[in-house]
Motif scaffolding. Structure first.
Motif, mmCIF file in Angstrom:
data_model
loop_
_atom_site.group_PDB
_atom_site.id
_atom_site.type_symbol
_atom_site.label_atom_id
_atom_site.label_comp_id
_atom_site.label_asym_id
_atom_site.label_seq_id
_atom_site.Cartn_x
_atom_site.Cartn_y
_atom_site.Cartn_z
ATOM 1 N N GLY A 8 0.782 -1.225 0.000
ATOM 2 C CA GLY A 8 0.000 0.000 0.000
ATOM 3 C C GLY A 8 0.815 1.276 0.000
ATOM 4 O O GLY A 8 2.026 1.270 -0.249
ATOM 5 N N ILE A 9 0.136 2.355 0.295
ATOM 6 C CA ILE A 9 0.645 3.706 0.115
ATOM 7 C C ILE A 9 0.692 4.413 1.456
ATOM 8 O O ILE A 9 -0.257 4.330 2.245
ATOM 9 N N ILE A 10 1.793 5.113 1.701
ATOM 10 C CA ILE A 10 1.911 5.969 2.874
ATOM 11 C C ILE A 10 2.289 7.350 2.392
ATOM 12 O O ILE A 10 3.349 7.540 1.774
ATOM 13 N N THR A 11 1.451 8.336 2.644
ATOM 14 C CA THR A 11 1.780 9.713 2.273
ATOM 15 C C THR A 11 2.516 10.380 3.438
ATOM 16 O O THR A 11 2.357 10.002 4.594
ATOM 17 N N GLY A 12 3.329 11.367 3.102
ATOM 18 C CA GLY A 12 4.142 11.998 4.134
ATOM 19 C C GLY A 12 5.119 11.012 4.747
ATOM 20 O O GLY A 12 5.367 11.023 5.955
ATOM 21 N N ALA A 13 5.712 10.161 3.899
ATOM 22 C CA ALA A 13 6.527 9.046 4.384
ATOM 23 C C ALA A 13 7.976 9.420 4.627
ATOM 24 O O ALA A 13 8.769 8.584 5.042
ATOM 25 N N GLY A 14 8.339 10.674 4.409
ATOM 26 C CA GLY A 14 9.744 11.060 4.519
ATOM 27 C C GLY A 14 10.229 11.288 5.929
ATOM 28 O O GLY A 14 11.442 11.341 6.168
ATOM 29 N N GLN A 15 9.326 11.438 6.876
ATOM 30 C CA GLN A 15 9.750 11.721 8.240
ATOM 31 C C GLN A 15 8.613 11.428 9.214
ATOM 32 O O GLN A 15 7.499 11.092 8.810
ATOM 33 N N GLY A 16 8.912 11.550 10.497
ATOM 34 C CA GLY A 16 7.900 11.518 11.541
ATOM 35 C C GLY A 16 7.056 10.257 11.565
ATOM 36 O O GLY A 16 7.549 9.133 11.400
ATOM 37 N N ILE A 17 5.769 10.450 11.767
ATOM 38 C CA ILE A 17 4.839 9.325 11.880
ATOM 39 C C ILE A 17 4.801 8.517 10.589
ATOM 40 O O ILE A 17 4.727 7.282 10.621
ATOM 41 N N GLY A 18 4.867 9.170 9.446
ATOM 42 C CA GLY A 18 4.847 8.454 8.169
ATOM 43 C C GLY A 18 6.018 7.505 8.025
ATOM 44 O O GLY A 18 5.850 6.341 7.632
ATOM 45 N N ARG A 19 7.214 7.984 8.341
ATOM 46 C CA ARG A 19 8.398 7.115 8.256
ATOM 47 C C ARG A 19 8.297 5.980 9.263
ATOM 48 O O ARG A 19 8.600 4.828 8.935
ATOM 49 N N ALA A 20 7.878 6.292 10.487
ATOM 50 C CA ALA A 20 7.790 5.265 11.525
ATOM 51 C C ALA A 20 6.788 4.174 11.145
ATOM 52 O O ALA A 20 7.025 2.983 11.387
ATOM 53 N N LEU A 21 5.677 4.557 10.542
ATOM 54 C CA LEU A 21 4.699 3.557 10.107
ATOM 55 C C LEU A 21 5.253 2.728 8.945
ATOM 56 O O LEU A 21 5.006 1.510 8.862
ATOM 57 N N ALA A 22 5.992 3.371 8.052
ATOM 58 C CA ALA A 22 6.612 2.615 6.961
ATOM 59 C C ALA A 22 7.540 1.544 7.514
ATOM 60 O O ALA A 22 7.562 0.404 7.023
ATOM 61 N N VAL A 86 -2.417 4.856 3.997
ATOM 62 C CA VAL A 86 -2.205 5.690 5.181
ATOM 63 C C VAL A 86 -2.192 7.147 4.741
ATOM 64 O O VAL A 86 -1.259 7.597 4.073
ATOM 65 N N ASN A 87 -3.247 7.872 5.078
ATOM 66 C CA ASN A 87 -3.330 9.304 4.790
ATOM 67 C C ASN A 87 -2.677 10.057 5.940
ATOM 68 O O ASN A 87 -3.307 10.422 6.922
ATOM 69 N N ASN A 88 -1.370 10.278 5.791
ATOM 70 C CA ASN A 88 -0.587 10.883 6.867
ATOM 71 C C ASN A 88 -0.088 12.288 6.552
ATOM 72 O O ASN A 88 0.107 13.094 7.469
ATOM 73 N N ALA A 89 0.139 12.600 5.289
ATOM 74 C CA ALA A 89 0.732 13.898 4.937
ATOM 75 C C ALA A 89 -0.098 15.043 5.497
ATOM 76 O O ALA A 89 -1.330 15.031 5.418
ATOM 77 N N GLY A 90 0.587 16.031 6.063
ATOM 78 C CA GLY A 90 -0.125 17.181 6.609
ATOM 79 C C GLY A 90 0.829 18.321 6.891
ATOM 80 O O GLY A 90 2.057 18.146 6.906
ATOM 81 N N ASN A 91 0.271 19.495 7.092
ATOM 82 C CA ASN A 91 1.087 20.652 7.442
ATOM 83 C C ASN A 91 0.347 21.515 8.465
ATOM 84 O O ASN A 91 -0.845 21.316 8.723
ATOM 85 N N VAL A 92 1.064 22.476 9.035
ATOM 86 C CA VAL A 92 0.495 23.300 10.090
ATOM 87 C C VAL A 92 1.064 24.711 10.006
ATOM 88 O O VAL A 92 2.228 24.905 9.632
ATOM 89 N N ARG A 93 0.225 25.671 10.300
ATOM 90 C CA ARG A 93 0.655 27.056 10.521
ATOM 91 C C ARG A 93 -0.160 27.574 11.686
ATOM 92 O O ARG A 93 -1.395 27.695 11.593
ATOM 93 N N THR A 189 3.723 15.208 19.507
ATOM 94 C CA THR A 189 4.671 14.101 19.351
ATOM 95 C C THR A 189 6.028 14.668 18.952
ATOM 96 O O THR A 189 6.108 15.642 18.199
ATOM 97 N N ASP A 190 7.079 14.069 19.445
ATOM 98 C CA ASP A 190 8.429 14.576 19.212
ATOM 99 C C ASP A 190 8.891 14.204 17.808
ATOM 100 O O ASP A 190 9.561 13.203 17.592
ATOM 101 N N THR A 191 8.482 15.028 16.827
ATOM 102 C CA THR A 191 8.862 14.824 15.433
ATOM 103 C C THR A 191 9.375 16.144 14.862
ATOM 104 O O THR A 191 9.257 17.204 15.491
ATOM 105 N N ALA A 192 9.912 16.086 13.649
ATOM 106 C CA ALA A 192 10.440 17.286 13.002
ATOM 107 C C ALA A 192 9.374 18.350 12.794
ATOM 108 O O ALA A 192 9.669 19.547 12.762
ATOM 109 N N MET A 193 8.122 17.920 12.670
ATOM 110 C CA MET A 193 7.029 18.870 12.462
ATOM 111 C C MET A 193 6.864 19.829 13.642
ATOM 112 O O MET A 193 6.296 20.907 13.504
ATOM 113 N N MET A 194 7.396 19.429 14.813
ATOM 114 C CA MET A 194 7.227 20.231 16.017
ATOM 115 C C MET A 194 8.446 21.087 16.352
ATOM 116 O O MET A 194 8.450 21.784 17.373
#
Length: 270
Positions: A8-22, A86-93, A189-194
């Motif tokens: 299957g497919i994991i979006t936002g797979a380059g880091q954080g939760i996406g990478r960990a799930l991969a 896995v619909n994981n990709a996301g962003n925040v402002r 969660t302690d990821t690069a997004m934070m």
């Protein structure tokens, strides 16, 4: 729920939760299409998945661009089975609503909400067909902010609440089809997004280690859960209070509003 040998497919797979799930699905023999914006981070995820025993393909894609969803579908069109999305990709402002640019508002809505809906819509016939037997998995990554709307995150909260209700409605729509729809609600969660967010435990933003969040998430998936809350106990108390007495949550947050705004106003992953 059997998580082995998923394709299957994991979006936002380059880091954080996406990478960990991969990595988790890779350890279980999965073959994964890793989707993200940066080739170097996707390549590193692919290397880690290979070391864990899985196999991957990489698709560098800005999911908000025209044709992105169709290109993902085309990439997996030749696969005999697609039983994981896995619909994981996301962003925040973060910040005061009136100070957030229109472009950032659109960016959050497009990536966090519109993309998961359109990608799911496009792949749903394949997920349904592949789900005959042990079932397909559709995992949507929402946020604890979908359960308690936090100040200075109004647009992000709107998108993640939308993802949560999308999953709940679709789950009921797909009863008996073999598609297991699950929504996860990670807290801070302690990821690069934070990294650009400076609120700590003193402001109610204590961060859980990524490994702990993923451990809880995977265990809940294996148990066949649909609504997966990975927040720590302290945050769950606030979530419950928000159901029974939301004005009490307002009152609890009010004294620290100025400090919270200063701490989160530079939080940006767009």
């Amino acid at each position: 729920m059997d998580l082995t040998n998923r394709r299957g497919i994991i979006t936002g797979a380059g880091q954080g939760i996406g990478r960990a799930l991969a990595l988790e699905f890779g350890r279980r023999g999965g073959h994964l299409l890793l989707v993200g914006r940066q080739l170097p981070t996707l390549t590193e995820t692919a290397r880690l998945v290979a070391s864990a025993g899985g196999t991957t393909e990489i698709l560098v894609e800005d999911l908000t661009q025209p044709g992105a969803v169709e290109r993902i579908a085309q990439t997996v069109a030749s696969w005999s089975v697609v039983d994981l999305l896995v619909n994981n990709a996301g962003n925040v402002r973060a910040g005061r609503l009136e100070l957030i640019s229109d472009a950032d508002v659109h960016s959050m809505i497009n990536l966090n909400l519109t993309v998961p809906i359109l990608l799911t819509k496009t792949l749903l016939p394949t997920l349904r067909q592949s789900g005959k037997g042990r079932g397909s998995i559709l995992l949507n990554v929402a946020s604890g902010i979908a359960l308690v709307g936090m100040p200075f995150y109004s647009v992000y909260a709107a998108t993640k609440s939308g993802v949560a209700q999308f999953g709940e409605s679709l789950r009921r729509e797909l009863i008996g089809t073999g598609v297991h729809v699950a929504t996860v609600y990670p807290g801070a969660t302690d990821t690069a997004m934070m990294t650009s967010q400076n609120a700590g435990a003193e402001l109610g933003w204590g961060r859980r280690p990524l490994d702990d969040v993923i451990t809880d998430l995977i265990a809940a998936l294996e148990a066949g859960e649909h609504e997966i809350n990975t927040a720590p106990e302290g945050r769950r108390a606030m979530q419950q209070l928000n159901i029974t007495d939301p004005m009490a949550v307002d009152a609890a947050l009010a004294p620290d509003l100025e400090a919270l705004e200063l701490a989160v106003r530079d939080h940006r992953s767009i």
